[in-house]
Design an enzyme around this catalytic site. Structure first.
Site, PDB file in Angstrom:
ATOM      1  N   ALA A 103      -9.361  -6.439   8.836  1.00 36.94           N
ATOM      2  CA  ALA A 103      -8.378  -5.605   9.545  1.00 36.94           C
ATOM      3  C   ALA A 103      -8.347  -5.948  11.036  1.00 36.94           C
ATOM      4  O   ALA A 103      -7.505  -6.717  11.490  1.00 36.94           O
ATOM      5  CB  ALA A 103      -8.701  -4.125   9.333  1.00 36.94           C
ATOM      6  N   GLN A 123       0.848  -1.196   0.000  1.00 40.09           N
ATOM      7  CA  GLN A 123       0.000   0.000   0.000  1.00 40.09           C
ATOM      8  C   GLN A 123       0.875   1.235   0.000  1.00 40.09           C
ATOM      9  O   GLN A 123       1.755   1.399   0.850  1.00 40.09           O
ATOM     10  CB  GLN A 123      -0.951   0.051   1.190  1.00 40.09           C
ATOM     11  CG  GLN A 123      -1.942   1.212   0.996  1.00 40.09           C
ATOM     12  CD  GLN A 123      -2.912   1.396   2.121  1.00 40.09           C
ATOM     13  OE1 GLN A 123      -2.499   1.661   3.242  1.00 40.09           O
ATOM     14  NE2 GLN A 123      -4.202   1.290   1.838  1.00 40.09           N
ATOM     15  N   CYS A 182      -7.238   6.333   4.312  1.00 44.25           N
ATOM     16  CA  CYS A 182      -6.782   6.359   5.699  1.00 44.25           C
ATOM     17  C   CYS A 182      -7.023   7.725   6.335  1.00 44.25           C
ATOM     18  O   CYS A 182      -6.572   8.747   5.812  1.00 44.25           O
ATOM     19  CB  CYS A 182      -5.286   6.023   5.764  1.00 44.25           C
ATOM     20  SG  CYS A 182      -4.635   6.032   7.455  1.00 44.25           S
TER      21      CYS A 182
END
Length: 428
Positions: A226, A94, A123
């Site tokens: 996650a 990422q 994010c």
């Protein structure tokens, strides 16, 4: 422009199937190699690194670490990215970026070692947002499109994008369609009915039952996990979770084997164990090294075994390096048997004399002096021939005699007497 066009035509594009897949999500301080390794071991199809900023990747040096069996991207002593063959073709890096050119430069640097590049456009962490990265990009859709287009057009590996839902459904759909048009391989967000490419669901997935529920209420069949993986990477097992003690032991052993930074290991293990008041939790809190961590979870013996194996590997590599150096130097410096030294310029002068039938020009060659530098600490030597001899043939003959008998004349120091000036020294 012609060169770029030609490059695109010859570039072989790799593909990844994102349909019906389960993926470890990118997580800050969590997505290091041990977590990715365990996630793959327990059933994840792909794993994401934590967000790595473009400039950090660009500045890093790619190192083949033979001692650990890893590929390392290092900034001095800092590990930016570490991978092995175990996750080859399955690790997605990422990328934190807000600049199309820097994004491409960073992606090109790691292209050979990752399966895909995922651009972070979701994010909300402060360190990402204040740099114009992550969720900050959602306020500038044109920049998102420019970054993705540049990557898709110039990389041989797939590009994906992870976004958050916008304020309205319509805004989200519009953005996702624009992203799809860039040629990305997949998007991580809830919008499966709006686009034809795979959309990966992310959030509130803690077991396989949660995935089945989402499949029933949408057309989504791929998922990114996650928080559940952060608590226990065996979430990817179809047969259910494993005991946390087994997980922290395995995680600690991987940290020892691959020499991971203890600060990162400590943080991840505390996220897994959660109870910081019992013996294991307290030992992890107090730990200040990988040795402390392994000791605290009952794997100290394994830690020492790893150290022994690493030292043996280091000795083996040192011996291989030394053998290669000796082989190289042997070719450069072959053995020369001991023989009288003949200065090249003297030999050349003699060859010229022979070509002229041994005649020497007395007027132009009154004195012939060849100086040979001696070893350090020894006097220099020279051959001195007086060109005023009446018989030139004798001069030539005497030259050859000097060489054949390996005799040279010592050049005197300023303090030597005239008598020692022509003292003959026999070569050994």
């Amino acid at each position: 422009m012609k060169n770029n066009k030609k490059k695109k035509e010859t570039m072989i594009k790799k593909t990844i199937d994102f349909e019906n897949k389960v993926i470890l999500a990118p997580m800050v301080r969590i997505g290091s190699f041990p977590m990715r390794y365990l996630s793959l071991k327990y059933g994840a199809d792909y794993v994401c690194t934590c967000e790595i900023v473009d400039k950090r990747i660009i500045k890093s040096t790619r190192i083949v670490n033979k001692k650990l069996g890893t590929i390392d991207y290092m900034n001095k002593d800092r590990i930016e990215f570490r991978t092995t063959d175990y996750e080859k073709g399955k690790v997605i890096l990422q990328l934190g970026t807000c600049d199309p050119d820097l994004a491409l430069q960073a992606a090109k640097h790691v292209e050979q070692d990752v399966a895909a590049i995922d651009v972070n456009c979701g994010c909300p962490k402060r360190f990402s947002v204040i740099g114009g990265m992550g969720a900050a990009l959602l306020a500038n859709p044109d920049k998102i499109i420019a970054i993705l287009t540049n990557l898709v057009n110039n990389l041989s590996i797939p590009v994906t994008c992870k976004i958050r839902l916008l304020n309205t459904y319509e805004e989200t759909i519009d953005l996702v369609k624009r992203i799809e048009a860039t040629g990305v391989a997949a998007i991580t967000v809830h919008c499966r009915d709006a686009v034809k490419i795979p959309v990966i669901a992310n959030g509130d997935i803690f077991c396989y039952d949660d995935m089945e529920k989402i499949k029933k209420i949408s057309n989504i069949n791929s998922f990114m996990i996650a928080r559940a993986a952060q608590s226990n990477p065996s979430i990817f097992r179809r047969d259910g979770l494993l005991p946390k003690l087994q997980i922290v032991k395995e995680y600690s052993k991987l940290c020892a084997k691959y020499d991971m930074p203890y600060q990162n290991a400590k943080y991840a293990l505390l996220c897994i164990w959660q109870d910081h008041q019992d013996n294991i939790g307290y030992s992890l809190v107090k730990s200040k090294s990988i040795h402390d961590i392994c000791k605290g979870v009952g794997e100290e013996e394994y830690y020492y075994q790893v150290l022994k194996e690493r030292n043996e590997k280091e000795i083996e590599l040192s011996e291989e390096t030394r053998a290669k150096q000796e082989e190289t130097y042997a070719d450069q410096c072959p053995y020369i048997p001991r023989a009288p030294y003949i200065p090249k310029n003297l030999k050349h002068a003699l060859d010229e004399s022979d070509d002229k039938g041994g005649k020497v020009d007395n007027e132009n060659k009154k004195d012939e002096k060849i100086v040979v530098k001696g070893d350090e600490g020894k006097e220099n030597v020279h051959v001195e021939v007086n060109g005023n001899n009446e018989n030139n043939n004798e001069v030539t003959k005497e030259k050859k005699s000097i060489i054949d008998e390996s005799k040279i004349i010592t050049e005197p120091n300023s303090q030597e007497s005239e008598k020692n000036k022509h003292k003959k020294i026999k070569l050994s």
